[in-house]
Design a protein around this motif. Structure first.
Motif, short mmCIF file in Angstrom:
data_model
loop_
_atom_site.label_atom_id
_atom_site.label_comp_id
_atom_site.label_asym_id
_atom_site.label_seq_id
_atom_site.Cartn_x
_atom_site.Cartn_y
_atom_site.Cartn_z
N LEU A 21 0.82 -1.20 0.00
CA LEU A 21 0.00 0.00 0.00
C LEU A 21 0.87 1.26 0.00
CD1 LEU A 21 -2.91 1.03 0.04
CD2 LEU A 21 -2.82 0.97 2.54
N MET A 55 1.94 7.15 -6.94
CA MET A 55 1.01 8.15 -7.44
C MET A 55 1.51 9.58 -7.23
SD MET A 55 -2.79 6.66 -6.60
CE MET A 55 -2.64 6.81 -4.83
N ILE A 65 -8.80 0.32 -1.86
CA ILE A 65 -7.90 -0.53 -1.07
C ILE A 65 -8.52 -1.91 -0.87
CG2 ILE A 65 -6.83 -0.84 1.20
CD1 ILE A 65 -6.52 2.21 1.33
N ALA A 118 2.24 1.74 -3.37
CA ALA A 118 1.20 2.21 -4.29
C ALA A 118 0.97 3.71 -4.14
CB ALA A 118 -0.09 1.45 -4.04
N PHE A 119 0.93 4.19 -2.89
CA PHE A 119 0.75 5.62 -2.66
C PHE A 119 1.92 6.42 -3.24
CE2 PHE A 119 -2.06 4.58 1.16
CZ PHE A 119 -3.21 5.00 0.52
N PHE A 123 0.38 11.52 -0.03
CA PHE A 123 0.70 10.25 -0.68
C PHE A 123 2.20 10.04 -0.88
CE2 PHE A 123 -3.61 11.34 -2.17
CZ PHE A 123 -4.28 10.22 -1.69
N THR A 134 -2.78 0.59 -8.86
CA THR A 134 -1.41 0.53 -8.32
C THR A 134 -1.29 -0.39 -7.11
OG1 THR A 134 -1.83 2.54 -7.03
CG2 THR A 134 -0.78 2.82 -9.17
N PHE A 135 -2.34 -0.46 -6.27
CA PHE A 135 -2.24 -1.31 -5.09
C PHE A 135 -2.16 -2.79 -5.47
CE2 PHE A 135 -4.55 -3.13 -1.19
CZ PHE A 135 -3.34 -3.41 -0.57
N GLY A 137 -7.38 6.82 4.95
CA GLY A 137 -7.72 6.76 3.53
C GLY A 137 -9.17 7.08 3.22
N LEU A 182 -5.45 4.27 -7.51
CA LEU A 182 -5.01 3.41 -6.41
C LEU A 182 -5.50 1.98 -6.60
CD1 LEU A 182 -3.54 3.17 -3.70
CD2 LEU A 182 -5.70 3.77 -2.57
N ILE A 217 -11.08 5.97 -1.99
CA ILE A 217 -9.79 5.35 -1.67
C ILE A 217 -9.97 4.08 -0.83
CG2 ILE A 217 -7.76 5.65 -0.19
CD1 ILE A 217 -7.37 8.37 -1.38
N LEU A 233 -8.07 9.75 -7.79
CA LEU A 233 -7.04 9.01 -7.06
C LEU A 233 -7.49 7.61 -6.67
CD1 LEU A 233 -5.50 11.77 -4.75
CD2 LEU A 233 -4.47 10.69 -6.76
#
Length: 458
Positions: A28, A35, A162, A31-32, A353, A87-88, A264, A84, A158, A80
């Motif tokens: 996580l 971004m 997640i 991932a943040f 982030f 990317t997560f 988040g 996310l 967000i 976002l």
């Protein structure tokens, strides 16, 4: 200060160590951080588009480009949650299952996230309404619009991103481990085989997300919300409905907003409850001021300026930026260069982030107690000075720093209160930043030693 740093390191150090080793939190955090370029790039245009000068705002609206700046915000900061979701899941598979393709997991997570979003809205026409907009007319649904609302794909999504990203990533790894894939002959080109191999996995994940969408649409106790986003928002908002109105209530609500943002959950969940009261109180202040009467909600307004988002954004993170002036690590020296200007204009997504602050145990306390300490301090100081010249009719864009707003509304006395609140923010953030900075210095030293050893070996 040394004892404070020792306490922080003793209490939060083991938690940070656990989270750094945890596959979930490690992925996580990665991932943040990935971004950050997106938020930094957007912040440049957001500063230009929302620069806190009324004449500039009037001009860009008059030439018709204000909506284009908003479009940049909608495609970056307000999306976002969408990014996310990708990317997560991507980072989780890349870090924890290197033998599988993380790009597939990211795409599956992104599509799953979008499956959960409402995608159809009714368009209405109003007939029988004249130029003076009388309170009568006929409202009629004329068509359905297929669209994805930024209310769900942005920072308010967000938490859902997640959850979805984690479920998809774990399921993707599990099904791959169980060989729930299509095996093709070696004669098939690798790129074709790689794209067809996870077909069964994709089908299973899509079916699961479709079922979850139906559950939140039709299940008892959930169907009243219609989707997972509205369900989460409703669960959080309901307990807040009665905690509004007084300065102390505002302080507590803003503290909750910081706490939610740390986990988040976008502060808008909280602000949607507070905003009607803030508007009503602000209107009452303006009416009283223009009528020559005492301002009824003076303390409410001062507390709102003192512990709101005007000191660098949600969490009063301008105190953290100022603390980074004493950074010893290269990481935070660069972070200071990248985030200082956006933070001055209350745009702190690159900081939130990029550090990251979200789910970082070292920064839990300053995020949680900032509004409480700053708000109570401002409330107490405002009781001791004469603010009879406070002018509630002066308004600025949201990117205006609180110190400017406070000066124009209340003169040097209110400005002094703002300076004290900013100083308190620095005092709150600084010891926690020092702990993070020391850890970053130690990590950089290890990396430098490893790089030196590699050079010697070569």
């Amino acid at each position: 200060m040394g004892n404070m740093e020792k306490f922080i390191d003793t209490v939060f150090g083991p938690i940070a160590m656990y989270m750094n080793k945890s596959p979930f939190f490690k992925s996580l955090t990665d991932a943040f951080i990935r971004m950050t370029p997106l938020t930094l790039g957007a912040s440049v245009l957001m500063i230009i588009g929302f620069f806190p000068i009324n004449a500039w705002q009037t001009w860009i609206k008059s030439v018709g480009i204000y909506a284009d700046f908003v479009a940049v915000q909608n495609a970056t900061i307000n999306a976002l949650g969408l990014f996310l979701a990708f990317t997560f899941a991507y980072c989780y598979v890349k870090i924890n299952a290197t033998k599988y393709n993380p790009l597939v997991a990211g795409l599956l997570s992104l599509s799953s996230f979008m499956i959960m979003i409402p995608q159809q809205y009714a368009l209405y026409t109003v007939t029988g309404v004249g130029a003076q907009l009388p309170a009568k007319g006929t409202v009629q649904a004329v068509a359905d619009l297929n669209a994805f609302s930024t209310d769900y794909i942005g920072a308010s999504g967000i938490l859902v991103a997640i959850i979805i990203g984690y479920i998809v990533a774990r399921l993707y790894i599990f099904l791959n481990d169980k060989h729930f894939v299509i095996t093709l002959p070696e004669s098939v080109p690798p790129n074709v085989a790689e794209s067809l191999s996870p077909t069964f996995i994709s089908g299973a994940i899509m079916i699961l997300m479709f079922v979850l969408r139906l559950i939140f649409k039709f299940a008892p106790y959930l169907s009243g919300h219609g989707n997972i986003f509205a369900f989460i928002t409703g669960v959080i908002q309901t307990p807040l409905q009665n905690i509004v109105g007084s300065p102390l209530s505002l302080i507590l609500i803003l503290s909750l907003a910081n706490l939610f943002w740390y986990f988040g959950i976008h502060p808008q969940v909280v602000y949607s409850v507070v905003t009607p009261i803030v508007i009503a109180n602000a209107t009452a202040n303006i009416v009283a001021y223009t009528s020559g009467k005492p301002i009824p909600y003076l303390m409410f307004s001062i507390v709102g300026m003192a512990c709101g988002t005007g000191f660098g954004g949600q969490g009063a993170t301008l105190g953290l930026v100022i603390s980074m002036l004493r950074a010893k690590s290269e990481r935070y020296k660069e972070m200071l260069k990248l985030t200082s200007v956006p933070s001055l204009f209350n745009i702190n997504e690159p900081l939130i982030f990029g550090m990251p602050i979200i789910l970082n145990p070292i920064f839990f306390i300053p995020m949680a107690i900032g509004p409480l300490v700053m708000g109570l301090s401002a409330w107490g100081m405002a009781k001791l000075v004469d603010l009879g010249n406070y002018n509630p009719t002066i308004a600025f864009p949201w990117t205006t720093p609180s110190l400017i707003t406070m000066f124009f509304r209340g003169g040097f006395k209110l400005l002094l209160i703002g300076v004290v609140c900013l100083t308190i923010s620095v005092i709150i953030w600084y010891p926690f930043f020092k702990v993070a900075d020391k850890k970053a210095v130690a990590e950089e030293a290890i990396l430098a030693t490893e790089a030196s050893d590699r050079l010697v070996t070569e």
